[in-house]
Every structure is written in C-alpha cells, then in structure tokens.
Design a protein around this motif. Structure first.
Motif, PDB file in Angstrom:
ATOM      1  N   MET A   1       0.813  -1.276   0.046  1.00 64.93           N
ATOM      2  CA  MET A   1      -0.083   0.001  -0.089  1.00 64.93           C
ATOM      3  C   MET A   1       0.909   1.340  -0.125  1.00 64.93           C
ATOM      4  O   MET A   1       1.685   1.418   0.697  1.00 64.93           O
ATOM      5  CB  MET A   1      -0.827  -0.074   1.453  1.00 64.93           C
ATOM      6  CG  MET A   1      -1.775   1.231   1.360  1.00 64.93           C
ATOM      7  SD  MET A   1      -2.967   1.367   2.623  1.00 64.93           S
ATOM      8  CE  MET A   1      -2.815   0.186   3.474  1.00 64.93           C
ATOM      9  N   ALA A   2       0.543   2.125  -0.778  1.00 57.90           N
ATOM     10  CA  ALA A   2       1.272   3.630  -0.894  1.00 57.90           C
ATOM     11  C   ALA A   2       0.847   4.419   0.332  1.00 57.90           C
ATOM     12  O   ALA A   2      -0.001   4.431   0.925  1.00 57.90           O
ATOM     13  CB  ALA A   2       1.051   4.073  -2.453  1.00 57.90           C
ATOM     14  N   ILE A   3       1.944   5.586   0.246  1.00 59.61           N
ATOM     15  CA  ILE A   3       1.790   6.554   1.450  1.00 59.61           C
ATOM     16  C   ILE A   3       0.430   7.367   1.133  1.00 59.61           C
ATOM     17  O   ILE A   3      -0.006   7.403  -0.011  1.00 59.61           O
ATOM     18  CB  ILE A   3       2.890   7.487   1.385  1.00 59.61           C
ATOM     19  CG1 ILE A   3       2.823   8.290   2.633  1.00 59.61           C
ATOM     20  CG2 ILE A   3       2.906   8.207   0.163  1.00 59.61           C
ATOM     21  CD1 ILE A   3       3.986   9.351   2.537  1.00 59.61           C
ATOM     22  N   ASP A   4      -0.454   7.710   2.261  1.00 60.79           N
ATOM     23  CA  ASP A   4      -1.449   8.385   2.105  1.00 60.79           C
ATOM     24  C   ASP A   4      -1.188   9.672   1.530  1.00 60.79           C
ATOM     25  O   ASP A   4      -0.757  10.478   2.427  1.00 60.79           O
ATOM     26  CB  ASP A   4      -2.266   8.452   3.435  1.00 60.79           C
ATOM     27  CG  ASP A   4      -3.599   9.053   3.389  1.00 60.79           C
ATOM     28  OD1 ASP A   4      -3.673   9.735   2.339  1.00 60.79           O
ATOM     29  OD2 ASP A   4      -3.952   9.504   4.314  1.00 60.79           O
ATOM     30  N   PRO A   5      -1.680  10.385   0.502  1.00 63.29           N
ATOM     31  CA  PRO A   5      -1.411  11.769  -0.024  1.00 63.29           C
ATOM     32  C   PRO A   5      -1.880  12.795   0.780  1.00 63.29           C
ATOM     33  O   PRO A   5      -1.610  13.704   0.913  1.00 63.29           O
ATOM     34  CB  PRO A   5      -1.714  11.590  -1.471  1.00 63.29           C
ATOM     35  CG  PRO A   5      -2.787  10.593  -1.553  1.00 63.29           C
ATOM     36  CD  PRO A   5      -2.392   9.646  -0.569  1.00 63.29           C
ATOM     37  N   ASN A   6      -2.957  12.285   1.605  1.00 65.79           N
ATOM     38  CA  ASN A   6      -3.730  13.332   2.538  1.00 65.79           C
ATOM     39  C   ASN A   6      -3.333  13.098   3.942  1.00 65.79           C
ATOM     40  O   ASN A   6      -4.059  13.248   4.515  1.00 65.79           O
ATOM     41  CB  ASN A   6      -5.108  13.039   2.231  1.00 65.79           C
ATOM     42  CG  ASN A   6      -5.366  13.506   0.716  1.00 65.79           C
ATOM     43  OD1 ASN A   6      -5.215  14.352   0.463  1.00 65.79           O
ATOM     44  ND2 ASN A   6      -6.300  12.973   0.208  1.00 65.79           N
ATOM     45  N   PHE A   7      -2.104  12.345   4.156  1.00 65.32           N
ATOM     46  CA  PHE A   7      -1.895  12.121   5.610  1.00 65.32           C
ATOM     47  C   PHE A   7      -2.002  13.308   6.557  1.00 65.32           C
ATOM     48  O   PHE A   7      -2.036  13.087   7.836  1.00 65.32           O
ATOM     49  CB  PHE A   7      -0.577  11.584   5.618  1.00 65.32           C
ATOM     50  CG  PHE A   7       0.809  12.340   5.599  1.00 65.32           C
ATOM     51  CD1 PHE A   7       1.301  13.130   6.567  1.00 65.32           C
ATOM     52  CD2 PHE A   7       1.162  12.681   4.191  1.00 65.32           C
ATOM     53  CE1 PHE A   7       2.387  14.097   6.303  1.00 65.32           C
ATOM     54  CE2 PHE A   7       2.487  13.507   3.730  1.00 65.32           C
ATOM     55  CZ  PHE A   7       2.859  14.050   5.034  1.00 65.32           C
ATOM     56  N   ASP A   8      -1.376  14.619   6.033  1.00 66.49           N
ATOM     57  CA  ASP A   8      -1.517  15.803   7.026  1.00 66.49           C
ATOM     58  C   ASP A   8      -2.884  16.077   7.362  1.00 66.49           C
ATOM     59  O   ASP A   8      -2.949  16.893   8.454  1.00 66.49           O
ATOM     60  CB  ASP A   8      -0.795  16.818   6.229  1.00 66.49           C
ATOM     61  CG  ASP A   8      -1.248  17.246   4.801  1.00 66.49           C
ATOM     62  OD1 ASP A   8      -1.935  16.463   4.277  1.00 66.49           O
ATOM     63  OD2 ASP A   8      -1.199  18.396   4.651  1.00 66.49           O
ATOM     64  N   GLU A   9      -4.108  15.461   6.641  1.00 65.11           N
ATOM     65  CA  GLU A   9      -5.358  15.539   6.957  1.00 65.11           C
ATOM     66  C   GLU A   9      -5.807  14.503   7.846  1.00 65.11           C
ATOM     67  O   GLU A   9      -6.747  14.786   8.479  1.00 65.11           O
ATOM     68  CB  GLU A   9      -6.149  15.967   5.894  1.00 65.11           C
ATOM     69  CG  GLU A   9      -5.945  17.382   5.283  1.00 65.11           C
ATOM     70  CD  GLU A   9      -6.248  17.415   3.643  1.00 65.11           C
ATOM     71  OE1 GLU A   9      -7.384  16.639   3.203  1.00 65.11           O
ATOM     72  OE2 GLU A   9      -6.096  18.218   2.983  1.00 65.11           O
ATOM     73  N   ASN A  10      -5.515  13.210   7.551  1.00 63.55           N
ATOM     74  CA  ASN A  10      -5.973  12.358   7.828  1.00 63.55           C
ATOM     75  C   ASN A  10      -5.188  11.595   9.353  1.00 63.55           C
ATOM     76  O   ASN A  10      -5.614  10.704   9.892  1.00 63.55           O
ATOM     77  CB  ASN A  10      -5.897  11.049   6.890  1.00 63.55           C
ATOM     78  CG  ASN A  10      -6.806  11.273   6.068  1.00 63.55           C
ATOM     79  OD1 ASN A  10      -7.573  11.932   5.980  1.00 63.55           O
ATOM     80  ND2 ASN A  10      -6.281  10.926   4.775  1.00 63.55           N
ATOM     81  N   ARG A  11      -4.108  12.239   9.651  1.00 66.15           N
ATOM     82  CA  ARG A  11      -3.354  11.543  10.850  1.00 66.15           C
ATOM     83  C   ARG A  11      -2.758  12.848  11.750  1.00 66.15           C
ATOM     84  O   ARG A  11      -2.888  13.990  11.404  1.00 66.15           O
ATOM     85  CB  ARG A  11      -2.034  11.062  10.322  1.00 66.15           C
ATOM     86  CG  ARG A  11      -2.210   9.861   9.573  1.00 66.15           C
ATOM     87  CD  ARG A  11      -0.791   9.198   9.264  1.00 66.15           C
ATOM     88  NE  ARG A  11      -1.120   8.029   8.303  1.00 66.15           N
ATOM     89  CZ  ARG A  11      -0.344   6.938   8.627  1.00 66.15           C
ATOM     90  NH1 ARG A  11       0.486   6.850   9.545  1.00 66.15           N
ATOM     91  NH2 ARG A  11      -0.577   5.812   7.876  1.00 66.15           N
ATOM     92  N   GLU A  12      -2.377  12.571  12.672  1.00 71.11           N
ATOM     93  CA  GLU A  12      -2.153  13.766  13.887  1.00 71.11           C
ATOM     94  C   GLU A  12      -0.288  13.677  13.924  1.00 71.11           C
ATOM     95  O   GLU A  12      -0.062  12.397  14.088  1.00 71.11           O
ATOM     96  CB  GLU A  12      -2.698  13.515  15.126  1.00 71.11           C
ATOM     97  CG  GLU A  12      -4.194  14.019  14.876  1.00 71.11           C
ATOM     98  CD  GLU A  12      -4.759  14.105  16.308  1.00 71.11           C
ATOM     99  OE1 GLU A  12      -4.287  13.879  17.280  1.00 71.11           O
ATOM    100  OE2 GLU A  12      -6.041  13.641  16.677  1.00 71.11           O
ATOM    101  N   VAL A  13       0.366  14.617  14.397  1.00 71.75           N
ATOM    102  CA  VAL A  13       1.488  14.686  14.685  1.00 71.75           C
ATOM    103  C   VAL A  13       1.653  14.118  16.232  1.00 71.75           C
ATOM    104  O   VAL A  13       1.064  14.705  17.089  1.00 71.75           O
ATOM    105  CB  VAL A  13       2.198  16.192  14.763  1.00 71.75           C
ATOM    106  CG1 VAL A  13       3.719  15.993  15.237  1.00 71.75           C
ATOM    107  CG2 VAL A  13       2.200  16.598  13.267  1.00 71.75           C
ATOM    108  N   VAL A  14       2.437  12.902  16.269  1.00 74.35           N
ATOM    109  CA  VAL A  14       2.455  12.278  17.502  1.00 74.35           C
ATOM    110  C   VAL A  14       3.756  12.424  18.259  1.00 74.35           C
ATOM    111  O   VAL A  14       4.094  11.878  19.412  1.00 74.35           O
ATOM    112  CB  VAL A  14       2.153  10.828  17.256  1.00 74.35           C
ATOM    113  CG1 VAL A  14       0.641  10.772  17.212  1.00 74.35           C
ATOM    114  CG2 VAL A  14       2.899  10.029  16.515  1.00 74.35           C
TER     115      VAL A  14
END
Length: 105
Positions: A1-14
């Motif tokens: 599976m490829a990187i999520d191009p919208n990771f900055d919207e779908n994930r949080e900085v941890v």
C-alpha cells in the motif's frame, strides 16, 4: 500500500524525530508512522531499497535503524527535508510509493 497523500489531514503529529514531524499512529517496532511533512516517508511501507538515498541530489535522506519492523530494519529518513528542491526523483524511484513530496505543505 502506498503512502496516504492526505496524511496531513488524516493523521496527527505524535512525535518529532531529527527535526521533523512524525505522523501517527506509532506502536514500535511494528508501526512507525510517517516521517516528515514536506518530504514524507511512510516508514510502514518503506522497504529500504535505497533508491531515494542514492538518487537525491541534495541528500535529503539518511538511514535510520528500525529494528524489529516487519518491512525492513532500516528506513530512509527525510532528516534534511528542508534541503528538498522538489525534483521528485525520490517519488519516481521508490518501488513501493512510500514517499510523498508536496511543496504546498
């Protein structure tokens, strides 16, 4: 599976690593998250073939050890993402689409 191009919207900085953000979830050693923002590498997809490290003309990437990760025990870390010139070579050569470069971030 490829990187999520919208990771900055779908994930949080941890977390933070070597001066860049780490986007969760992170549950080491199996889940390492996405490292970087402008140049982002999904550590859970990266197989450490080295093409991005070798081809980057401005040395954005450095190897980092990730012992126990199921895909590979080292990753191409965007430790110098601020040096990125948006050439997209890393994106083009990554065989598993683990890298995203977005100049709008």
């Amino acid at each position: 599976m490829a990187i999520d191009p919208n990771f900055d919207e779908n994930r949080e900085v941890v977390d933070s690593h070597e001066g860049h953000d780490v986007w969760g979830p992170v549950d080491e050693p199996e889940t390492q998250g996405i490292h970087g923002t402008h140049v982002a590498v999904d550590f859970d997809v990266c197989i450490a073939d080295g093409a991005c490290v070798e081809d980057c003309p401005v040395d954005v990437f450095e190897w980092v050890d990730t012992p126990g990760h199921p895909e590979s025990e080292r990753k191409a870390d965007p430790a110098n993402e601020i040096q990125c010139i948006d050439c997209m070579l890393c994106v083009d050569v990554c065989p598993v689409d683990a890298i995203d470069v977005d100049s709008s971030r």
